[in-house]
Design an enzyme around this catalytic site. Structure first.
Site, PDB file in Angstrom:
ATOM      1  N   ARG A1042       0.849  -1.184   0.000  1.00 54.70           N
ATOM      2  CA  ARG A1042       0.000   0.000   0.000  1.00 54.70           C
ATOM      3  C   ARG A1042       0.889   1.241   0.000  1.00 54.70           C
ATOM      4  O   ARG A1042       1.840   1.336   0.780  1.00 54.70           O
ATOM      5  CB  ARG A1042      -0.912   0.003   1.230  1.00 54.70           C
ATOM      6  N   ARG A1111      -1.369   6.652   9.545  1.00 57.36           N
ATOM      7  CA  ARG A1111      -1.364   6.133   8.183  1.00 57.36           C
ATOM      8  C   ARG A1111      -1.642   7.250   7.182  1.00 57.36           C
ATOM      9  O   ARG A1111      -1.588   8.428   7.507  1.00 57.36           O
ATOM     10  CB  ARG A1111      -2.368   4.994   8.072  1.00 57.36           C
ATOM     11  N   LYS A1181      -3.397   1.198  15.050  1.00 60.42           N
ATOM     12  CA  LYS A1181      -3.407   2.066  13.868  1.00 60.42           C
ATOM     13  C   LYS A1181      -3.998   3.429  14.218  1.00 60.42           C
ATOM     14  O   LYS A1181      -4.801   3.557  15.151  1.00 60.42           O
ATOM     15  CB  LYS A1181      -4.201   1.404  12.750  1.00 60.42           C
ATOM     16  N   LYS A1183      -5.631   6.941  12.114  1.00 63.89           N
ATOM     17  CA  LYS A1183      -6.057   7.432  10.803  1.00 63.89           C
ATOM     18  C   LYS A1183      -6.583   8.855  10.905  1.00 63.89           C
ATOM     19  O   LYS A1183      -7.332   9.180  11.832  1.00 63.89           O
ATOM     20  CB  LYS A1183      -7.150   6.516  10.226  1.00 63.89           C
ATOM     21  N   CYS A1402     -14.656  -3.775   0.355  1.00 61.78           N
ATOM     22  CA  CYS A1402     -13.245  -4.070   0.615  1.00 61.78           C
ATOM     23  C   CYS A1402     -12.786  -5.221  -0.269  1.00 61.78           C
ATOM     24  O   CYS A1402     -13.571  -5.824  -0.985  1.00 61.78           O
ATOM     25  CB  CYS A1402     -13.051  -4.412   2.088  1.00 61.78           C
ATOM     26  N   CYS A1408      -7.265 -11.390   1.448  1.00 58.97           N
ATOM     27  CA  CYS A1408      -7.304 -10.927   2.832  1.00 58.97           C
ATOM     28  C   CYS A1408      -7.460 -12.107   3.775  1.00 58.97           C
ATOM     29  O   CYS A1408      -8.430 -12.868   3.687  1.00 58.97           O
ATOM     30  CB  CYS A1408      -8.446  -9.934   3.037  1.00 58.97           C
ATOM     31  N   CYS A1447     -15.384  -8.870   6.593  1.00 63.79           N
ATOM     32  CA  CYS A1447     -15.246  -9.120   8.023  1.00 63.79           C
ATOM     33  C   CYS A1447     -15.640  -7.842   8.752  1.00 63.79           C
ATOM     34  O   CYS A1447     -15.865  -6.810   8.112  1.00 63.79           O
ATOM     35  CB  CYS A1447     -13.804  -9.528   8.363  1.00 63.79           C
ATOM     36  N   CYS A1451     -12.962  -2.019   6.746  1.00 64.72           N
ATOM     37  CA  CYS A1451     -12.124  -1.270   5.800  1.00 64.72           C
ATOM     38  C   CYS A1451     -12.933  -0.392   4.847  1.00 64.72           C
ATOM     39  O   CYS A1451     -12.480   0.666   4.441  1.00 64.72           O
ATOM     40  CB  CYS A1451     -11.245  -2.233   5.013  1.00 64.72           C
TER      41      CYS A1451
END
Length: 1547
Positions: A1042, A1111, A1181, A1183, A1402, A1408, A1447, A1451
């Site tokens: 990414r 990110r 994470k 964001k 996603c 994934c 899931c 995302c």
């Protein structure tokens, strides 16, 4: 006459022994199917599509499914083999192999396949093959399909009623066996549509008529098929002994019960009876091979007549029904008659029967042909009364090749050449469609003309045009198969010439004939010769100069010099054509009539995998042997999953290997769903190769309407496991010093490997590509996996030798690692207690060792709908149906991990810990004894599954007598992500060592966590995981990369560089993510570093695109306010740079030269320092996004920090409202986890925004939960501390307070598609990129098109947060060129439903590792199935935000969508409703674990209500709340409250 044509009831059959049969047959196809089933070893069932049954196949499949026995089949149970073949897939090619191997073969088909198969018919005529043909099109069949093949050497029988169809089917099979020759039985199904049902056949009678001795002799004498040609010299001969009557035994006929009742007649019984009769009668027998004695006579027409008469005699004795070669109906004194060769002759018979004395056709007679070929003139003359002087011939033949109809010619020849023929006048008529009410009028017309002194020939009777509803069945390729022909069109444009294309206009003849391979090859040769003549014509025209103007001469001369160079000829062609059109002279017009030939055509012949079964008859051999410059595209549609069944008997040959052995051919093996680029390369190389080329194209499907997802998964399995290797073979490469063979996939099958070894190319390849060596040299076999299991078990046993304690084997099945961790921990504790402990995955354990175990513990989690995890399934499958296991000496216990709320509906409670419960029950049934009662861990308990485990484990030690062991060592705590980060030396870990390890495509678990910080995740292809496991291979590991791209802005040059990376180093696609950046998939480990370096050469980076850091910073795309966008985007770039990690590890690992040394950039003496993050970075994470009102196109509420840009009165950016604590991650049914929306902190000035973001991040660094990663996001920190406390901590660290928030307003969070103009006059176009996937397909060359756009674009690209793309800053003067380019590649199409335009998904499967269900590959299909409902309710243009994820990690930000589907298990989703259209409100669970049928039913009902009940301007999410369908979610902490799921424990 009614007896003949079945118009009345079948009363004449009353005296038949079959009359007592209780089974009733209603259609001629059913009658024929029953007889074919009884009398065949193999039935080739020709169908419209593989999914759509024919009128025969539905019956045949039913018989086979219930395992009804035939009379002649030698297969197990006497069940004949049914081979389903598409009607346009050269079906008769499938007949050669079984026919030559001594298997009685029949074909059930419509007449469409006959003409294209005429070459096969000539070669098959000497085999006892029966073809049952229902004439088409319906209601007006074209009998020219029969007349066109009448001289092919076959016997032809016609039936005209339901009863006749049954009797002629029996006759056809018996006659084929007796004569040794092929028989065509044809009939018009519509003519029997009004017939009463008939009794089923009498099996005993059928067996007697077939003569099973002859059957067995034929079956035991296969013809050698060592050559590739079907014409193996076989001559059918006959014995000299006379045909004896078959003795009648009609008094003791048993009740027929085949195909539905209990059979009282078996093949052996009939064979014994037949044998006795044969000895007495000595009837002629079949000669099954080339005759040795030159004196043995061949079968003649008279022999055929003798055989058929004997069969009909037996039928008459048994049933009372009488048949003749020609049937006469009418008075013996008739003077006029008609001969009818067409559908529904019964109409004419009835009209003649009912004639009044005054009718012109009173006392006339009628003739029909029963035995159409061989044509027996003497038998025709025998049935025509001597009194007949005038005869009208009515032929239903629409495609006559001569002035006179074929039947008319037959009759004229018979009557005029035979002495004593009394017919003076014979008149031909063309028979069309005649309605029953007009039959009398039609007959009057025929007989009036017949009575004239000079009758008119070829009069049309009835309507010769078919009724509109009876159009002929089109020859169609399956939708998916057009992919390759579309690529040909895209590559070569006007140059491509597909000789046998189904839709080709080139052939100029019927589409059925044009589709045949034989026609194709001849057409290509003719086409080549035509162009050679054209080149000569051009040279002559140029030399004579007979043009009005001067320019054509020079241009033609220039063209002629380059005519054989495809590139140069094509470049000059347009100029030549333009000048000839301007000239306008006769010479110019002559040349322009063939202007297509100015381009050197790329000549192609398209075939199917049917060609692989008989290389001689398919034309493959002829093309290769000819050496002609002809290209063959052969499409193989056999799915990998069905390969064994498909190839078991048909002996499919490897065309690629066959062609390579010729040595003069270019060969490529391709798969459009495997590598689109390789398909293009192969087709281009084939076109350039001067000689025959074979391009094998894989396109597997089970049915013509399979989804692309199914085809993709089958393709990947086939390629990955070597069943369908991708390669190119070019003999001309040797001249250039290059290898002939290029392997484009990782693995090849054994046969190809052996060929390459012979050619010495494999060795070169392995030297050149050492990474392929292990795979290339590996042989496959089911024993591989078994050997691995045995070695692993033996290794454990060796380790345990010498230990004194009791043995304990621990077997686990783990879906997400929890069960594996428990098993390993239990094993460690067991060893500490002195036990001889073995820990293995269930799939690695040899099941045969289970009875010898003493103590076994099983630990299993729960997958899907109560299923075993993947690594437990093989073990479960091996024991669940086992009846031999005796576990009386085995002690066992089981612990299961589950979630009682995961399937909340009452009827689904059974899924809770189902694998553990099922295994417990099964082991007890085998006699095993429990060490301890089953333990069940529940994620809903206070400590999750650990609560139940803590109660269960002590019982194991107690049972084994090791509960009170003293001096147990202290267990080390489990290694956490925090430990990994701390020990990594600022994200270095052992990444370099892992990258340099050639023994695996993976890296270590710890390094997998660290590489996320570098912007890459390790994944594996889940589509092929099971197949690779079965082959003993490790998963197909690859990496996702990414990019870090603040604000999603890319230059055109960067776009091209990203495109290059995806093609050369990835899987040939790019993903535009919901985080506004580029993502690459399928990057194997060896290409990971080159990919990283290529990204950095593009002035991008991947560092901190993933991991526990800040990110990629997002920013609204805002195409209508470019100047303002620049100011806001600059802030996103500033924040991104400010919060970037400082470690130099990224540059050391990825950007240094490959010297196999690991050196720190700063030198060994200087320690890295992270001033913001510290050595353990953030807890999770982080964001950040920026939204520019009124567009919330980046979902500002969904992020850890959401910045809302505030515009000043002067139109410039002044600052931001700051939201904190949004986040999308959650865990199904874990109420401690939830999505959350950002809370307002206040307002900051533009110059302070990066500092404010830093301080929020640092408070999270210091106060976030580092013990529980499920509780580590900022949203939980704020909820735990409270908004005010959190704000105060940020302000204290910052040293200044937040200002009060400024007013703002959002209108939507979707993109605006199409062209828009900004305030500076520049133009912007927003593309619709469904789910962000940039790829080329045969239908849509999106990737290529965008690359071409990037080559000429002078502005920039902007990636949007909704996975779409904006072409930004196009000047007005560049607009026409850009619009033309978009149109060329269909990139300008934004005419989609509002729901599709507002959707997002996603990646999920196959890459994934967290995905529980499909997402990106499924959402488009689901929307397609809803769009009809949208259209019906007037909602097609309404924007309804729909999102899907595989899931609950979120995302695609599903929790903010108006309607969302979140994967729960494969094919099952939780459904959420009520999200805010502006992205401001979370949705809520509406239904749990529903599948597609429920989704569609619910959605259609809701959409209908929404359309009729909504208020003005009301959005779907708001409506769901107002209508009481769902309760509004105020914020994340009430996300799980008041859910609508019926019967849910969450209520």
């Amino acid at each position: 006459m009614s007896f003949l044509f079945g118009r009345a009831d079948s009363s004449s059959a009353a005296k038949s022994a079959m009359a007592s049969n209780t089974i009733q047959v209603r259609t001629p196809e059913e009658a024929v199917a029953r007889i074919a089933y009884l009398a065949s070893d193999v039935i080739v069932s020709v169908q419209p599509t593989l999914e759509q049954d024919s009128a025969y196949s539905s019956h045949l499949k039913r018989y086979a499914a219930r395992r009804d026995s035939g009379l002649v089949s030698k297969q197990e149970g006497g069940i004949p083999e049914i081979q389903s073949v598409r009607h346009n897939n050269d079906p008769l090619l499938s007949v050669f192999a079984p026919a030559r191997s001594g298997r009685l073969t029949s074909v059930t088909t419509t007449s469409n396949v006959l003409l294209p198969s005429i070459a096969h018919l000539y070669k098959l005529a000497t085999y006892p093959v029966v073809i049952h043909v229902s004439l088409s099109p319906a209601h007006l069949p074209d009998y020219s399909a029969i007349t066109a093949i009448r001289n092919s050497g076959w016997t032809f029988l016609q039936s005209e009623s339901l009863q006749e169809a049954q009797d002629m089917a029996i006759t056809a099979h018996a006659l084929a066996i007796r004569s040794g020759k092929g028989v065509v039985h044809f009939f018009d199904p519509a003519a029997c549509s009004h017939d009463n049902s008939i009794s089923a056949e009498d099996a005993k009678l059928v067996g007697e008529i077939l003569n099973l001795d002859d059957v067995r002799r034929y079956q035991s004498s296969a013809v050698s098929a060592s050559g590739i040609y079907a014409d193996d010299g076989r001559v059918v001969t006959v014995s000299e002994q006379p045909e004896a009557r078959i003795p009648s035994d009609s008094n003791n006929l048993a009740e027929s019960a085949i195909l539905g009742a209990v059979s009282q007649v078996t093949s052996s019984q009939v064979s014994e009876k037949s044998s006795q009769q044969s000895e007495a009668s000595a009837s002629p027998t079949v000669s099954v091979a080339t005759t040795i004695e030159p004196s043995a006579p061949q079968v003649t027409s008279e022999d055929i007549y003798r055989y058929v008469q004997a069969i009909w005699t037996r039928l008459r004795e048994a049933t009372g029904r009488d048949y003749h070669a020609f049937e006469w109906s009418g008075p013996s004194t008739a003077e006029k008659a008609i001969f009818v060769f067409g559908s529904d002759a019964g109409l004419f018979a009835e009209a003649l029967d009912a004639a009044k004395p005054t009718d012109i056709f009173a006392k006339a007679g009628m003739i029909t042909a029963r035995l159409y070929r061989p044509w027996l003139a003497s038998k025709l003359l025998e049935v025509i009364p001597k009194s007949v002087q005038r005869l009208a011939v009515l032929e239903q033949v629409s495609r006559k090749t001569t002035k006179w109809g074929p039947l008319l010619v037959d009759i004229l020849t018979s009557v005029k050449s035979s002495p004593g023929g009394g017919v003076d006048v014979i008149v031909g008529h063309q028979l069309g469609y005649i309605a029953p009410e007009t039959i009398t009028q039609a007959l009057k017309g025929v007989f009036q003309n017949l009575s004239l002194e000079k009758p008119l020939q070829n009069l049309e009777i009835g309507k010769t045009e078919r009724p509109s509803e009876t159009q002929p069945e089109n020859l169609e390729q399956p939708k998916s198969e057009t992919a390759y022909t579309k690529i040909l069109d895209q590559l070569f444009g006007q140059r491509v010439y597909v000789a046998n294309a189904l839709s080709s206009d080139n052939a100029g003849i019927s589409r059925t004939v044009a589709a045949s391979p034989e026609f194709g090859f001849g057409s290509l040769l003719a086409r080549k010769e035509r162009r050679q003549r054209f080149v000569k014509e051009v040279k002559v025209a140029a030399s004579t100069g007979s043009f009005i103007t001067e320019s054509p001469v020079n241009w033609l001369a220039k063209w002629a010099a380059s005519a054989e160079d495809a590139g140069k000829a094509g470049e000059i062609a347009d100029g030549v054509i333009a000048r000839l059109e301007t000239d306008g002279s006769p010479a110019a017009r002559d040349l322009l009539s063939s202007k297509r030939l100015f381009r050197k055509e790329s000549l192609w012949l398209v075939g199917s995998d049917a060609w692989a079964y008989d290389l001689g008859n398919s034309g493959v051999h002829h093309v290769l042997a000819s050496g002609e410059n002809v290209n063959m595209l052969i499409i193989d549609s056999t799915p990998y999953s069905e390969r064994a069944a498909a190839d078991a008997e048909r002996r499919k040959k490897d065309i690629g290997l066959y062609a390579m052995n010729f040595g003069n051919a270019y060969v490529a093996s391709t798969a459009v769903y495997g590598s689109y680029t390789q398909v293009l390369q192969a087709m281009l190389e084939a076109d350039q190769f001067n000689g025959p080329s074979v391009v094998l194209a894989y396109l597997p499907y089970f049915g013509e309407h399979d989804s692309p997802l199914t085809i993709l998964q089958e393709t990947k399995k086939a390629i990955d496991l070597g069943y369908w290797p991708l390669y190119r073979w070019n003999p001309e490469n040797e001249k250039k010093g290059e290898p002939n063979f290029s392997l484009d996939s990782e693995r090849i099958k054994d046969e190809l490997k052996k060929f390459l070894a012979r050619d010495n190319q494999l060795t070169q390849l392995m030297q050149r590509e050492p990474t392929f060596a292990a795979n290339l040299a590996q042989d496959f076999g089911t024993e591989v996996r078994a050997q691995q299991k045995r070695k692993a078990k033996d290794a454990y046993n060796q380790l345990l030798e010498g230990l004194l304690g009791a043995p304990l084997t621990i077997l686990f099945a783990s879906d997400n690692g929890n069960a594996q961790s428990l098993a390993k921990r239990l094993g460690t504790r067991g060893r500490a207690r002195g036990l001889k402990t073995t820990v293995m995955a269930m799939e690695d354990y040899p099941v045969e060792d289970l009875p010898s175990e003493e103590n076994v513990v099983f630990i299993t989690s729960t997958a899907g709908q109560g299923e075993f995890p993947q690594n437990g399934l093989p073990f479960w499958d091996a024991i669940k149906d086992n009846t031999d296991l005796d576990l009386a000496s085995v002690n066992y216990s089981i612990f299961g991990l589950g979630d009682k709320h995961y399937w909340p509906r009452k009827e689904d409670k059974v899924y809770y810990n189902k694998p553990a419960k099922d295994l417990n029950r099964l082991l007890a049934s085998f006699g095993a004894k429990q060490l301890a009662e089953i333990g069940l861990g529940d994620d809903q308990d206070p400590d999750g599954y650990q609560t139940g485990y803590a109660e269960w484990e002590p019982k194991i030690w107690q049972a084994l007598g090791v509960a009170n062991v003293e001096g147990l060592p202290e267990e080390p705590p489990p290694i956490t992500n925090e430990d990994i980060k701390l020990a990594s030396n600022y994200l270095r870990g052992t990444i370099v060592e892992g990258l340099n390890d050639p023994t695996t495509g993976a890296i270590s678990a710890a390094d997998q966590q660290l590489t996320k910080f570098h912007g890459t995740y390790m994944q594996d292809d889940r589509d092929v995981r099971d197949e690779r496991k079965a082959q003993g291979l490790e998963p197909a590991y690859s990496f996702m990369i990414r990019c870090r791209l603040p604000g999603g802005v890319s230059t055109p040059k960067q776009w091209i560089q990203m495109d290059d990376i995806s093609t050369s180093l990835g899987n040939e696609t790019m993903k535009l993510t919901t985080r506004q950046t580029f993502q690459f998939h399928g990057v194997v480990k060896g290409k990971l570093k080159p990919a990283m370096q290529a990204i950095n050469r593009a002035l991008m980076t991947t560092i901190a695109a993933c991991g526990d850091v800040n990110r990629n910073v997002m920013c609204s795309s805002l195409p209508t306010q470019s100047q303002y966008h620049k100011e806001v985007w600059a802030c996103s770039k500033k924040i991104s740079d400010h919060l970037l990690p400082a470690t130099t590890a990224y540059h050391e690992i990825w950007l240094t030269d490959d010297d196999n040394k690991k050196t720190q950039v700063a030198g060994d003496a200087v320690q890295d320092f992270e001033p913001l993050y510290g050595p353990t970075y953030l807890p999770r994470k982080f964001k950040i996004t920026i939204a520019i009102p009124p567009h919330n196109d980046t979902d500002v509420y969904a992020h850890d920090i959401g910045l809302i840009a505030i515009k000043g009165d002067d139109g410039h950016l002044v600052g931001f409202n700051v939201l904190a604590g949004g986040g999308m991650g959650a865990t199904h049914n874990n109420k401690k986890t939830y999505p959350q929306t950002g809370r307002m902190m206040g307002y900051v000035q533009v110059e302070d925004v990066h500092i404010a973001c830093e301080k929020i991040m640092l408070v999270q660094r210091d106060h976030g939960d580092r013990k529980n990663r499920k509780h580590a996001r900022l949203k939980y920190t704020i909820d735990d501390l409270g908004v005010d406390v959190f704000r105060s901590k940020v302000e204290a660290m910052w040293g200044k307070p937040f200002e009060p928030e400024r007013p703002f307003h959002f209108k939507s969070n979707i993109d605006t598609f199409g062209w828009q103009k900004d305030e500076t006059g520049m133009n912007h176009f927003t593309f619709f990129i469904e789910n962000g996937r940039i790829e080329d397909t045969a239908e849509f060359q999106m990737k290529t098109g965008l690359r071409e756009v990037a080559k000429v674009h002078k502005g920039e690209f902007r990636l949007t947060g909704n996975q779409h793309l904006i072409l930004s800053n196009v000047a007005d003067e560049d607009l026409p060129q850009m619009k033309e380019l978009l149109k060329k590649y269909k990139l300008d199409n934004v005419q989609f439903s509002g729901m599709r335009l507002s959707s997002s998904a996603c990646v999920a499967f196959p890459t994934c590792g967290l995905a529980m269900a499909e997402s990106e590959r499924y959402l488009p299909e689901l929307i397609t199935k809803l769009e009809g409902c949208l259209e019906e309710n007037g909602l097609k243009q309404d924007s309804i935000v729909m999102r899907m994820t595989g899931c609950p990690n979120g995302c695609a930000r599903p929790w903010l969508a108006e309607v969302a589907f979140v994967g729960k298990a494969y094919g099952a989703y939780n459904m959420y409703l009520g999200g805010g259209y502006h992205g401001q409100r979370l949705n809520k669970l509406y239904r749990s674990s529903i599948k597609e049928d429920e989704i569609l039913a619910i959605m259609k009902s809701l959409l209908k209500r929404y359309a009729t009940e909504r208020e003005e301007g009301e959005h779907f999410g708001d409506f769901c709340i107002r209508a009481g369908i769902i309760v509004a979610t105020k914020e994340g902490r009430d996300f799980h409250d008041n859910v609508a799921e019926e019967g849910s424990d969450e209520e």
